[in-house]
Enzyme design. Sequence first.
Site, short mmCIF file in Angstrom:
data_model
loop_
_atom_site.label_atom_id
_atom_site.label_comp_id
_atom_site.label_asym_id
_atom_site.label_seq_id
_atom_site.Cartn_x
_atom_site.Cartn_y
_atom_site.Cartn_z
N ASP A 326 0.88 -1.15 0.00
CA ASP A 326 0.00 0.00 0.00
C ASP A 326 0.93 1.22 0.00
OD1 ASP A 326 -2.38 1.57 0.67
OD2 ASP A 326 -1.43 1.78 2.63
N ASP A 519 -1.17 -0.47 5.96
CA ASP A 519 -1.25 0.14 7.28
C ASP A 519 -2.62 -0.06 7.92
OD1 ASP A 519 -2.69 1.77 5.68
OD2 ASP A 519 -1.76 3.64 6.33
N ASP A 523 -7.33 -0.71 3.86
CA ASP A 523 -6.83 -1.93 3.23
C ASP A 523 -6.91 -3.17 4.12
OD1 ASP A 523 -4.70 -1.40 4.89
OD2 ASP A 523 -3.44 -0.60 3.28
P1 ADP Z 1 -3.50 4.39 -0.15
O1 ADP Z 1 -4.03 3.27 -0.94
O2 ADP Z 1 -2.40 5.10 -0.87
O3 ADP Z 1 -3.11 4.04 1.24
P2 ADP Z 1 -6.19 5.31 0.50
O4 ADP Z 1 -6.92 4.23 -0.19
O5 ADP Z 1 -6.19 5.33 1.97
O6 ADP Z 1 -4.68 5.47 -0.05
O7 ADP Z 1 -6.78 6.70 0.00
C1 ADP Z 1 -6.78 6.98 -1.38
C2 ADP Z 1 -7.02 8.40 -1.65
O8 ADP Z 1 -8.34 8.76 -1.25
C3 ADP Z 1 -6.11 9.36 -0.91
O9 ADP Z 1 -4.92 9.57 -1.60
C4 ADP Z 1 -6.97 10.61 -0.83
O10 ADP Z 1 -6.84 11.34 -2.03
C5 ADP Z 1 -8.38 10.08 -0.75
N1 ADP Z 1 -8.90 10.06 0.61
C6 ADP Z 1 -9.18 8.97 1.36
N2 ADP Z 1 -9.66 9.31 2.57
C7 ADP Z 1 -9.64 10.65 2.60
C8 ADP Z 1 -10.01 11.63 3.58
N3 ADP Z 1 -10.46 11.30 4.80
N4 ADP Z 1 -9.87 12.92 3.25
C9 ADP Z 1 -9.42 13.28 2.05
N5 ADP Z 1 -9.07 12.43 1.11
C10 ADP Z 1 -9.17 11.14 1.35
MG MG Z 2 -2.99 3.34 3.22
#
Ligand code: ADP
Ligand code: MG
Length: 628
Positions: A326, A519, A523
């Site tokens: 991730d 983390d 996921d």
């Molecule tokens: P990753 O897979 O890189 O860990 P996430 O799936 O957690 O990322 O989140 C993907 C994207 O969704 C983030 O990069 C952000 O743009 C958006 N996002 C998710 N949750 C939030 C939030 N609470 N506030 C703003 N943007 C969010």
């Molecule tokens: Mg993440």
Amino acid sequence: MTKKQKKTLIRIIVTAVMTVGLIFTPVDGWLRLFLFLIPYFIIGYDILIKAVKGIINLQPFDECFLMAIATIGALVLAVTGDGDYLEAIAVMLFYQTGEWFQSYAVGKSRRSISELMDIRPDYANIEENGKLIRVDPDEIETGTIIVVKPGEKIPIDGVVTEGSSSLDAAALTGESLPRSVSVGEQVISGCVNLSGTLRIRTEKEFEDSTVSRILDLVENAGSRKSRSENFITRFARVYTPAVVTGALLLALVPPIIRILCGTEALWTVWLYRALTFLVISCPCALVVSVPLSFFAGIGSASRDGILIKGSNYLEQLAKTQIIAFDKTGTLTKGVFEVTKVSPAGISEKELLQTAAAAEQFSTHPVAVSLRNKSGDIPQDIIPQSAEEIAGCGICAKSGKDKICVGNGKLMERMGIEYIPETQPGTVIYVSKNDKFLGSIVISDVIRPTAKGAVEALERCGIERAVMLTGDSRSAAEHIAAMTGIKEIHSGLLPEDKVGIVARLIEEKKTGRTVAFAGDGINDAPVLSMADIGIAMGAMGSDAAIEAADIVLMDDDPMKIVRAISISNKCLRIVRENIWFSITIKLVCLLLGAIGFANMWVAIFADVGVLVLAVLNALRCQIHRNDAV
Ligand code: ADP
Ligand code: MG
């Protein structure tokens, strides 16, 4: 040493001394038998009882049964004048010595895992009428203010309300550098407070605190068996009856053939050979050393802050072919800096505050960073409720206003027209009542060891490193270039991540595994679906600790490499032990069957091999740092 171990040790010494004394006692006949039976029963009574119990329960074929018939047989031979009482006692004596040694070793490595148990706090201090009183951490309710003095362990997760100090998390993470904390910061239970007195408002109950969850996990690690262990259990179940049958045939067939051929039967010679055969073939070295190896490996890992939930995962780790990462919070720190603010019709400050207000309830790293960057938020715009859309962002309701904060996908989903931002980084768009308010570009920092870890993983035999992220293509490419990961999947919703990992599992070679490191934020489903789910920096996230198979207590991706190297070493040692004991036993069995091995050789093949295998297994515990 436990009580039982002490008792066995005393029995071993008493028997040894008595037997040596008896060797030099010139008595014959029944008196000699009677005298020798005393040390025999002292050392062997529990084995005889277990053997009888096994027969009563119709499950006779275990090591105790083998030892019981072998020694009783030897005694019978000794009475008829064809054997030696000494041999019967020696078999029992050495068998017990081997067992004692093994139980001592297991105890030791179990304790080394329990060293982690040092994190268990015994009490919590609360203030009553200006005086500190100690109470059971179990009785503390959420929201109570507890006092932690220097030198004490933090008993419950919470937030510092008064004081500042440095914390030692070494028992939790293996990280020796203390971390400084001050008012407003989160602290987790299990850390030792080093310098100043802290007042902490608890945020969880004791049983939900980091300490309790980790102890739970460690205590249950033994219950998930590796394939090697299951194999050995099944093997012993078939093997022991086979050996007993073999011994029976060895005792009966040759004499009968000799009778048929008209020569002397030599019953006692063949009986002696059969008994030797039985002692040699006792499978205890394998039954003991294989689980011990895994146990020692798990112990070694836990000392480095790598918690492995069962030996099956330790075993599979060495077979990893594909690893998926991730991005946010795993390869990167998840601590964002605001690099550009582009408001549309309002001030920069207003835009930042609106976004931070909407993120009030979220634990996503983006939300935490936005909150930290915006300063104090006016009370009147703090929302009453919010709905998080995983992988997209969050929509909050503040009075009559609806504020949405998230990526481009969120804006599209809400049907809001927005101005796409091209600057590299994670772009957050903000809207209020379907009107676009502007965008904020934030950028994350890659973890210092991420690149080194990806390279080291390739050297460890991992063929594909893949990045999965909910973030935009450009943000993903930026991090991929810095870490050296070539395969990127971006713009993923949590369910897309599951789909991709499912595809990776289909694509892997048979016998190899797919690991996923995340983390736990957005996921957790993937963590539990991958062959091996590795939760990074999971100390805060309950979901990750729950879903993962391996928990890395600190945030260091390098620990994955280390876990794999521990796994490799354990498997190598298990293989060595299996081959070593089987080879020695086969050679001795062969010698025994043709009459070249006496009872003393048999004792070496059984107890000697057991001791060597246990010593070898204990090497799993010692794992040098430079072996990464
Ligand atoms: P990753 O897979 O890189 O860990 P996430 O799936 O957690 O990322 O989140 C993907 C994207 O969704 C983030 O990069 C952000 O743009 C958006 N996002 C998710 N949750 C939030 C939030 N609470 N506030 C703003 N943007 C969010
Ligand atoms: Mg993440």
